[in-house]
Design an enzyme around this catalytic site. Sequence first.
Site, mmCIF file in Angstrom:
data_model
loop_
_atom_site.group_PDB
_atom_site.id
_atom_site.type_symbol
_atom_site.label_atom_id
_atom_site.label_comp_id
_atom_site.label_asym_id
_atom_site.label_seq_id
_atom_site.Cartn_x
_atom_site.Cartn_y
_atom_site.Cartn_z
ATOM 1 N N ARG A 99 0.825 -1.304 0.017
ATOM 2 C CA ARG A 99 0.018 0.032 0.143
ATOM 3 C C ARG A 99 0.820 1.267 -0.068
ATOM 4 O O ARG A 99 1.613 1.381 1.154
ATOM 5 C CB ARG A 99 -0.793 0.132 1.310
ATOM 6 C CG ARG A 99 -1.924 1.060 1.270
ATOM 7 C CD ARG A 99 -2.801 0.855 2.601
ATOM 8 N NE ARG A 99 -3.825 1.773 2.838
ATOM 9 C CZ ARG A 99 -5.088 1.689 2.296
ATOM 10 N NH1 ARG A 99 -5.361 0.392 1.704
ATOM 11 N NH2 ARG A 99 -6.067 2.392 2.539
ATOM 12 N N HIS A 126 -6.881 0.799 -7.256
ATOM 13 C CA HIS A 126 -6.929 0.019 -6.034
ATOM 14 C C HIS A 126 -7.471 -1.430 -6.245
ATOM 15 O O HIS A 126 -8.869 -1.443 -6.123
ATOM 16 C CB HIS A 126 -8.050 0.960 -5.198
ATOM 17 C CG HIS A 126 -7.915 0.490 -3.804
ATOM 18 N ND1 HIS A 126 -7.430 -0.453 -3.160
ATOM 19 C CD2 HIS A 126 -8.347 0.901 -2.567
ATOM 20 C CE1 HIS A 126 -7.691 -0.878 -1.884
ATOM 21 N NE2 HIS A 126 -8.092 0.194 -1.450
ATOM 22 N N GLN A 129 -9.817 -3.611 -3.813
ATOM 23 C CA GLN A 129 -11.077 -2.994 -3.673
ATOM 24 C C GLN A 129 -12.006 -3.212 -4.696
ATOM 25 O O GLN A 129 -13.250 -3.507 -4.520
ATOM 26 C CB GLN A 129 -11.021 -1.431 -3.342
ATOM 27 C CG GLN A 129 -12.213 -0.674 -3.057
ATOM 28 C CD GLN A 129 -12.647 -1.090 -1.819
ATOM 29 O OE1 GLN A 129 -12.149 -1.127 -0.752
ATOM 30 N NE2 GLN A 129 -14.277 -1.456 -1.701
ATOM 31 N N ASP A 215 -16.947 7.784 -2.898
ATOM 32 C CA ASP A 215 -15.715 7.802 -2.032
ATOM 33 C C ASP A 215 -15.254 9.247 -1.609
ATOM 34 O O ASP A 215 -16.026 10.086 -1.667
ATOM 35 C CB ASP A 215 -14.443 7.410 -3.173
ATOM 36 C CG ASP A 215 -13.211 7.213 -2.184
ATOM 37 O OD1 ASP A 215 -13.250 7.083 -0.953
ATOM 38 O OD2 ASP A 215 -12.151 7.101 -2.865
ATOM 39 N N CYS A 255 -16.188 2.735 -0.454
ATOM 40 C CA CYS A 255 -15.003 1.685 -0.167
ATOM 41 C C CYS A 255 -14.614 1.981 1.391
ATOM 42 O O CYS A 255 -14.003 1.106 1.944
ATOM 43 C CB CYS A 255 -14.129 2.029 -1.189
ATOM 44 S SG CYS A 255 -13.553 3.866 -1.176
ATOM 45 N N ARG A 283 -13.750 -7.588 1.164
ATOM 46 C CA ARG A 283 -12.200 -7.365 1.073
ATOM 47 C C ARG A 283 -11.709 -8.452 1.349
ATOM 48 O O ARG A 283 -10.613 -8.939 1.110
ATOM 49 C CB ARG A 283 -11.942 -6.157 1.872
ATOM 50 C CG ARG A 283 -12.385 -4.817 1.292
ATOM 51 C CD ARG A 283 -11.780 -4.611 -0.128
ATOM 52 N NE ARG A 283 -10.484 -4.728 -0.124
ATOM 53 C CZ ARG A 283 -9.336 -3.873 0.358
ATOM 54 N NH1 ARG A 283 -9.891 -2.472 0.626
ATOM 55 N NH2 ARG A 283 -8.129 -4.064 0.325
#
Length: 296
Positions: A99, A126, A129, A215, A255, A283
């Site tokens: 990450r 991402h 996700q 988001d 998310c 996830r």
Amino acid sequence: MSLLTIAETPVADLRRILELGAAVKADPLSYRGALGGRSIGLFFQKQSLRTWVSCDVAAIQLGIHPIVIRNDQTGLGTRETPEDVGRALERYLDLLGMRVFDHGDLAAIDAATEMPLVNLLSDREHPCQAVADLMTLAEHRPIEGSKVAYLGDGNNVCHSLMLATTKAGGSITVATPPGYEPDVDVVALARTFGDVDLTEDPHGAVTGADAVYTDVWASMGQETEADLRRRHFARFQVDDAVMTAAGPEAIFLHCLPAHRGEEVTDSVMESGRSRVFDQAENRLHAFKAILLHLLG
């Protein structure tokens, strides 16, 4: 084989990962310990809750030993080059998830090593996700033929969502204020797989949508822009009126983390149409599927 972007993931691989995610979720005991004896690293340059915990638990349940690596202990790009970090870690690990702020660090490590590398979030995409997003949509209705509406910043999450949705047979409309559109190259690539519309009209974007997605307006590293972005994005808030415009069957996706009262209201987050915590759970199953696909 790595998973750095949805852009570089073949359609067949994406479908296989989605199938594995659904299978693992439906019968987790059948996969318990399936990758016993493996070791993976989970590197975090940015804050994390869902990614960290879901990846850690997913690995343990598959019989893998996960090692969390903090950037303050590593000094990626300062104490040591990304390439040297990667070449050392591949001597210890079967897979590395990262990450990071700069996608270039992932690309550099992937080019310098042979171990599978998974993008746990970068400034470009991402992808993990997006797998969870499509798993959640598929639990509501078939992805093929679905319309997703995304309201907000044309960011990394938006990029992966556009690409994953179109590669899986759906269409997407992205509504952003002027100047916040997704990357033109990502839009062009997504359009080779399916319909992608860009608009500045949030209510028009959600009309007929099967899922409404948003988001945060200011992501990690953009905190100094937060006040300006609140003004620019104010009319893109997902509220009850937006969900009404979408239609009675549309679900809401986010998310997380959510800034309640900014990009989404409490009434939408807590409504019966909200699937955000199913999405968060997915996830876990999505990362199991990715591990099984890359290491199985």
